[in-house]
Each structure stands twice: as structure tokens, then as C-alpha cells.
Write a protein that holds these residues in place. Structure first.
Motif, PDB file in Angstrom:
ATOM      1  N   CYS A   1       0.478  -1.449   0.047  1.00  0.00           N
ATOM      2  CA  CYS A   1       0.132   0.091   0.274  1.00  0.00           C
ATOM      3  C   CYS A   1       1.031   1.025   0.008  1.00  0.00           C
ATOM      4  O   CYS A   1       1.252   1.673   0.829  1.00  0.00           O
ATOM      5  N   GLU A   2       1.173   1.504  -1.283  1.00  0.00           N
ATOM      6  CA  GLU A   2       2.596   3.002  -1.146  1.00  0.00           C
ATOM      7  C   GLU A   2       1.656   3.912  -0.751  1.00  0.00           C
ATOM      8  O   GLU A   2       2.450   5.191  -0.628  1.00  0.00           O
ATOM      9  N   ASN A   3       0.467   3.709  -0.889  1.00  0.00           N
ATOM     10  CA  ASN A   3      -0.452   5.597  -0.745  1.00  0.00           C
ATOM     11  C   ASN A   3      -0.902   5.641   0.735  1.00  0.00           C
ATOM     12  O   ASN A   3      -1.768   6.783   1.094  1.00  0.00           O
TER      13      ASN A   3
ATOM     14  N   GLY B   1       8.073  -0.446   3.144  1.00  0.00           N
ATOM     15  CA  GLY B   1       6.923  -0.589   2.026  1.00  0.00           C
ATOM     16  C   GLY B   1       6.113   1.039   1.687  1.00  0.00           C
ATOM     17  O   GLY B   1       5.221   1.378   0.858  1.00  0.00           O
ATOM     18  N   CYS B   2       5.941   1.557   3.318  1.00  0.00           N
ATOM     19  CA  CYS B   2       5.094   2.259   3.300  1.00  0.00           C
ATOM     20  C   CYS B   2       5.693   3.187   3.186  1.00  0.00           C
ATOM     21  O   CYS B   2       5.715   4.022   5.108  1.00  0.00           O
ATOM     22  N   LYS B   3       6.039   4.413   2.656  1.00  0.00           N
ATOM     23  CA  LYS B   3       7.374   5.354   3.137  1.00  0.00           C
ATOM     24  C   LYS B   3       6.626   6.550   3.084  1.00  0.00           C
ATOM     25  O   LYS B   3       7.398   7.984   3.539  1.00  0.00           O
ATOM     26  N   ARG B   4       4.592   7.026   3.042  1.00  0.00           N
ATOM     27  CA  ARG B   4       4.778   7.934   3.057  1.00  0.00           C
ATOM     28  C   ARG B   4       4.091   7.816   4.140  1.00  0.00           C
ATOM     29  O   ARG B   4       2.972   8.776   4.681  1.00  0.00           O
TER      30      ARG B   4
END
Length: 477
Positions: free
Chosen positions: A229-231, A260-263
Motif C-alpha cells: 500500500c504505497e499511498n 514499503g509504506c514510506k508515506r
């Protein structure tokens, strides 16, 4: 010669189309307008129009409005009128369903059958927590936990056994996530329990706009699916819950999550294990992280030093933690969070001087400190907060061991203090207020003082000008 040409009076002869038929062929709203105009014309010409007027009054005038226009009208009405409006007719029921954005699903069949998608096609927030539990109907026993509420057949087993018995299998939950992803690709928030990596991967591939996720009974393997889930911006992970279920989230899962979840902007870890390495990975990879909440953690000693890697962290919350960090290490390795503005402690046990000292050391840049119902915060523990020189807002509630002397010794060193809230701190006595502390009260922009039920300071200060600096008046509580 055709049969129709030989017999021109035949009823099978096709009448040439009229212009009005062509004009009104695909204009449904105009048909209602013309029909209403015809009724009005007949009512004006016919002397017996009194019989037509009642029939005309019973016509649904909203049929003249398109769905788009009626939706705009219904959307302007208060939320309290949605349920009554949906009872008007089937059309209004369907239109009200299109306005619903958030839904808590209690019946799993309602999701997998597709009825939920047809009934509410524009959902953005879905809660599947209670829907993932199989509860027998017409049961007289109700089990209520802080996270779930369910009915049970009998009461001679532990909560953990009851949850495992009534929890839907992983395969069934994944199937529901597949149906959910296919029906609501614009989903933005989801709450679910007992999902697997495969189910979350399907969700990540179909719901590209997913921004908020709350996962119960989570483990390291499940976090591989979350990493897709990148967003994702807001995430809550619930690992181990005492008396309800047990699941492991360790440094392995936290590292996978961080990569993975850098945001991520907000992260809550509840009942999770881990150590310095897991928190460090989150700080190094999630550069946008601004709020971190840690609830009832099982982390290894030394994890506090990893908070210094969260360079953009603005809010740190510790909730229901039985311990902070029993062995945080030497001061030179602790570091501090340069952007931290708020430190909130609620229902935590602050019994270790080494832990409390290290916590305030890491949070020395804070401007807002809130301590609510924390055990063990006495004068010695609170004195460690004097290292936080930039504090502007202090709220103390339920700190029964702290005295007036301990409060004064710390806050007199905070030259930027503007707001002070003291509630239900029974050992803080008004008789012990010194002239220096009274002078500080006069310079505050806001003062809410109610250390006990017998406090008279709020009434005695009225008319003295105390607490009025900066145009904000003293507030009674």
C-alpha cells in the motif's frame, strides 16, 4: 402491391411518427413537465376541474428532477434527516445510499453477496471488525471488550478461546476483501481483523487510493501485504491484546513496513514487540512521519534511543504502557527529536527514574506536555521535565503524588509557559502556593486550576486580573 397498400383502413398500417414523439423520446424529465402542463390546461378549461385538482396534487413533483439535481438537494440536508428521507420511496432510498460514505458492516453475508455494493456504491470508509465475528443470534450473553462487542452461546470459556471460536477463517476474510476491493476501488479507510498477506495484497492492487488502515490480530507475515500500500498515510497495528488474542509484531515486520509504506504520516503500534532496530528503520524510511502512538508495548530495552531517527516527528503519545524503557542506555546515545512539539502520556506507569529521565531527555524540544492518569509521577519524576525549556502548554490530570512544591520547582524554570491546567491532583494544595508561583499565574494566558473538589482559587481570582494576559480570560472548570 403490399397488403397494407390494398387495405388503407387496416389497423396494422403504421402511423407516420409525429415531431412531438421524436422530441420526447429520450427526455424523461420533459415528459413529466408536458404532462403537468396538460393537466393544468385541462383543469382551466373543464368546468369539472375540481375533480382533476386533487389528482394533480397527489403527483410526486420530485419526479420532475433528475437524480443529479435531487442528490445535490439531499446532500444539503442535515445528517439526522437521512434515515427518514430514505423511507419516502425506493428512489430516495437508492439516492440516500449513494450519499453514504462510511459504513460499519455487522453481517458478513451483506458484504459477500454484493448487496452492500449495490446499496452503498460510493463508500470510502468501511469497518469490518465486528463483521468478521460470527455471533449467534438471540443470545442472552454479550461480551464487550474495548475493541469488539459480540454475543456468545455460553460463558464457561476464556475470552481468547471465545474469539478464536467465533472468528471467521482467514480464507473467508480474504474473500470478503476481494469483494470489497472489486466493489469499492476508491476506498480510503478500512478496519479489519484476521486478514492474511494475500488478502491485503489484493486490496493494495485494487484500492490505490487507500490512505488509512487499521489491522487487528496482525503479525509479521501480514505486514508484507501492507507494504504494497504505497499511498498509505495512517496506520494502526494491533498485535497482542491481553485477554483477547495474541499475535506477534517484531522488528522483522516493522522493517518490512518501513521499507514499503514510506508515506506514513501517523503510525500507532498497539501491543507490538520490537526494539531499537525496528523503530530506527521506521525513522530512517518514513521521512514524513509526524505522529507516533505506542500503546501497551512489549518492546525490548533501548528502543527510546531510536526515536532520534524520527527527524520530522511532531507528536509522541504513550498510552497504557506498563513500562517505558528500563534500560535506555547512556545519555550520549539517546539523542533527541528536534521537531517534537507534543508529548502525551496517558495511563502509563512512571515508576522507573531511569525511564522517565530518558523519556524527557529525548523529548526536550517539546512545547506541549500532557500527563493524564499516570501512576508514579511524584516530585522526583516530574523534576526530570525541567530539561524541556520550551514548554508553553502543561496539563496535569490525575497525578495524585505530585505536590505544589514539586510543580513549582519545575514550571518556574519554563520561561515560555503560557497555559497551565491542573485537575484532580489532590496533593497540590492552594495553601502551599508561594508568591513566585502566584506571580507566574498572573503572567499566564490561560489557567485552569482544579486540583481537588475544595479548590477556591478559581472564585477568589475573579476580578484580580490574574490569568488575563494576552486577551484570554481565566476559565472556570
Amino acid at each position: 402491391m403490399s397488403v397494407l397498400e390494398e387495405n388503407p383502413d387496416s389497423p396494422l398500417k403504421k402511423r407516420p411518427p409525429r415531431w412531438s414523439d421524436i422530441w420526447l423520446k429520450k427526455t424523461k424529465p420533459l415528459k413529466h413537465v408536458v404532462f403537468a402542463m396538460q393537466l393544468q390546461s385541462l383543469a382551466s378549461k373543464d368546468p369539472k376541474s375540481q375533480t382533476l385538482i386533487p389528482h394533480f396534487a397527489n403527483i410526486d413533483r420530485t419526479l420532475l428532477l433528475s437524480d443529479e439535481l435531487l442528490l445535490k438537494i439531499l446532500s444539503k440536508l442535515p445528517l439526522s434527516q437521512r434515515n427518514p428521507n430514505s423511507l419516502v420511496c425506493k428512489r430516495w432510498l437508492n439516492l440516500q445510499g449513494r450519499l453514504v460514505r462510511s459504513l460499519k458492516i455487522l453481517d458478513w453475508n451483506f458484504l459477500v453477496s454484493g448487496r452492500s455494493i449495490t446499496r452503498f456504491p460510493n463508500l470510502a470508509h468501511v469497518d469490518l471488525l465486528n463483521g468478521c465475528l460470527f455471533s449467534p443470534r438471540n443470545s442472552g450473553i454479550l461480551l464487550t471488550h474495548r475493541m469488539v462487542s459480540m454475543q456468545m452461546r455460553y460463558g464457561n470459556c476464556s475470552n481468547w478461546e471465545l474469539l478464536e471460536e467465533n472468528l471467521l477463517p482467514v480464507e473467508v476474510v480474504d474473500g470478503g476483501l476481494q469483494a470489497l476491493a472489486n466493489g469499492w476501488p476508491n476506498l480510503r479507510r478500512l478496519v479489519v481483523i484476521n486478514a492474511s498477506e494475500l488478502g491485503l495484497l489484493t486490496l493494495a492492487e485494487e484500492c490505490l487510493t487507500l490512505q488509512e488502515l487499521e489491522l487487528h490480530k496482525c503479525n509479521d507475515n501480514v505486514l508484507r501485504g501492507i507494504a504494497a500500500c504505497e499511498n498509505l498515510q495512517i496506520l494502526k497495528l494491533v498485535g497482542n491484546v491481553d485477554g483477547l488474542y495474541c499475535s506477534l509484531v517484531s522488528d522483522v515486520g516493522l522493517t518490512i513496513l518501513a521499507q514499503g509504506c514510506k508515506r506514513l504520516v501517523k503510525l500507532e503500534l498497539s501491543g507490538c514487540e520490537g526494539s531499537f532496530d525496528g523503530i530506527k528503520a521506521i525513522g530512517q524510511c518514513c521521512l514524513m512521519l509526524e505522529e507516533l502512538t505506542i500503546c501497551d508495548h512489549r518492546m525490548e530495552d533501548g528502543w527510546l534511543a531510536a526515536l532520534s531517527y524520527c527527524e520530522n516527528l511532531k507528536t509522541l503519545r504513550l498510552l497504557s504502557c506498563k513500562r517505558i524503557d528500563l534500560d535506555p542506555g547512556p545519555d550520549e546515545y539517546l539523542g533527541f527529536c528536534p521537531s517534537l512539539e507534543r508529548l502525551h502520556l496517558q495511563k502509563c506507569q512512571l515508576r522507573s527514574k531511569k525511564s522517565v529521565r530518558a523519556l524527557f531527555r529525548v523529548c526536550e524540544a517539546v512545547r506541549e506536555v500532557v500527563v493524564l492518569d499516570c501512576w508514579g509521577l511524584d516530585n522526583d519524576m516530574f523534576s526530570f521535565a525541567s530539561v524541556c525549556r520550551r514548554v508553553k502548554f502543561l496539563s496535569l490530570e490525575g497525578c495524585s503524588l505530585l505536590t505544589t512544591e514539586g510543580l513549582e520547582a519545575t514550571i518556574l524554570s519554563w520561561l515560555d509557559l503560557e497555559t497551565l491546567v491542573v485537575v484532580s491532583c489532590k496533593n497540590i494544595k492552594e495553601n502551599d502556593i508561594s508568591p513566585a508561583l502566584a506571580t507566574l499565574f498572573c503572567n499566564l494566558k490561560e489557567l485552569r486550576w482544579r486540583p481537588d473538589a475544595k479548590s477556591l482559587l478559581s472564585s477568589s481570582l475573579m476580578g484580580t486580573g490574574m490569568g488575563k494576559k494576552g486577551g484570554k480570560f481565566f476559565k472556570r472548570t
